[in-house]
Motif scaffolding. Sequence first.
Motif, short mmCIF file in Angstrom:
data_model
loop_
_atom_site.label_atom_id
_atom_site.label_comp_id
_atom_site.label_asym_id
_atom_site.label_seq_id
_atom_site.Cartn_x
_atom_site.Cartn_y
_atom_site.Cartn_z
N GLY A 146 0.82 -1.21 0.00
CA GLY A 146 0.00 0.00 0.00
C GLY A 146 0.85 1.26 0.00
O GLY A 146 0.58 2.21 -0.74
N ALA A 147 1.89 1.25 0.83
CA ALA A 147 2.79 2.41 0.91
C ALA A 147 3.51 2.66 -0.41
O ALA A 147 3.68 3.81 -0.84
CB ALA A 147 3.80 2.19 2.04
N ILE A 148 3.91 1.59 -1.08
CA ILE A 148 4.62 1.73 -2.37
C ILE A 148 3.71 2.36 -3.42
O ILE A 148 4.09 3.31 -4.11
CB ILE A 148 5.13 0.36 -2.86
N PHE A 149 2.49 1.84 -3.56
CA PHE A 149 1.55 2.38 -4.55
C PHE A 149 1.22 3.84 -4.27
O PHE A 149 1.17 4.67 -5.19
CB PHE A 149 0.28 1.54 -4.58
N VAL A 199 -6.47 2.15 -3.62
CA VAL A 199 -5.48 1.66 -2.65
C VAL A 199 -5.97 1.83 -1.22
O VAL A 199 -5.91 0.89 -0.41
CB VAL A 199 -4.12 2.37 -2.84
N ILE A 200 -6.47 3.02 -0.89
CA ILE A 200 -6.93 3.26 0.49
C ILE A 200 -8.10 2.35 0.85
O ILE A 200 -8.12 1.74 1.94
CB ILE A 200 -7.34 4.75 0.68
N THR A 201 -9.08 2.22 -0.05
CA THR A 201 -10.24 1.37 0.27
C THR A 201 -9.85 -0.10 0.36
O THR A 201 -10.35 -0.82 1.22
CB THR A 201 -11.37 1.55 -0.77
N MET A 202 -8.96 -0.56 -0.53
CA MET A 202 -8.52 -1.95 -0.44
C MET A 202 -7.80 -2.23 0.88
O MET A 202 -7.96 -3.29 1.47
CB MET A 202 -7.60 -2.29 -1.62
#
Length: 448
Positions: A146-149, A199-202
């Motif tokens: 998540g941080a990478i994306f 990304v945040i919702t996933m």
Amino acid sequence: MNLFKKRGNLIKLHPAQILAIGFAVLILIGTFLLMLPVSTYEEGRGLHFIDALFEATSAVCVTGLAVVDTGTTFTLFGQIVLLFLIQVGGWGFMTTGILMFIILGKKIGLKERLLLQDSLNLFTLSGVVKLVRRIIIITLIVEILGAIFLAIRWSNEMPLGKAIYYGIFHSISAFNNAGFGLESDSLSKWVGDPTVNIVITMLFIIGGIGFTVILELWQKKSLRKLSLHSKVALLMTLILNVVGFLVILLAEFNNPHTIGKLSLDDKLWASYFQGVVPRTAGFNTIDIGQMTQSSLVFMMALMFIGASSGSTGGGIKVTTFAIIMLAFWTVVTNREDVNIFRRRISWRLVNKSLSIGVTAIIFIFTIFFLLTFTEHAPMSKLLFETISAFGTVGLTAGLTGDLSPLGRILITILMFIGRIGPLTMAFALMSNRPESKVRYAEEKILIG
């Protein structure tokens, strides 16, 4: 089983009491750290005690309600303290404790295993330590990805170092369903941004379905082979997310203060994000305070239901809600058993689910009632804030920063109750009462 020896004396402590004490100690440590001058930009001093207690509780209970702006109030040290509290709070202090045991090579005894079982709502003691290892690995993998994306996306509009830090902070906050952000308007700048929305919702959906469900999906790789718990959790999550998206889209479509002036694509992204976020995440891409009454009422229902059992989210849990609805349907259709997916649910589990629901309502109503004395605000905002605190959601209709000191204490208490669970809190308060073995004669009472 729940008697622990200390210096020759027998101290009776229910696992629920130990969990409550553990979270309370963690909150106090966080409060002390946030009160240090090095934690805030204001020269010479940190936060006042009540504000620091509120922020620490919100972080440990992965809520996201804040009485100060995270990005402009806290220094890098203060923000790292918040991240630490969020991570430990998301895992649960017992999971973190077992991790420390593993790192130090200490033996994990029956007492620790029982506490971990209670903390993660597991059915058996079998494989609990192995589960902790897998929880840690899953968390790190998902948060790093998540941080990478997010860092790649934000590197287009901010310096690389800042983009990486933003990615790490928001990834940890999202996966743990905390809702803390570094921008004063949360994620409103990226209301129509596909990458940020997805990304945040996933992250918070994965964190909210529960570690046991994630592991089952990974190991069995087939929906048919999943346990009943996992099937119900996934089905309810899908239903609530789809319904949430549709309700917000319809209720806000023509609201000029939220999504009314956005393009169709941005309306869809905003409705999707705001439709799935109330089940404990706490971020927002539109102004919550400007949403229609219909949206706010529906969001309160989602916040009350919450995420899945054994997850980083709060609420009464989707499986609890499902069992209550199934029991209702069983009664009105005059059936004898509560059934789903060709399996029968015991009435003992039904009674426990009903107890969780009733206990939650009692705690929410009590704090809401007390807030009507301490705060001068519309009832709708008070109720929204109360349910948001209980569900450890972190969404606010603009009331949090205006709460009185006593109001902040009341919301702090409710965040604490919401994190450890209403029934666990009730057990912690009542577990020392002697069990009565007297059984009285049955008699009927008119109801309905």
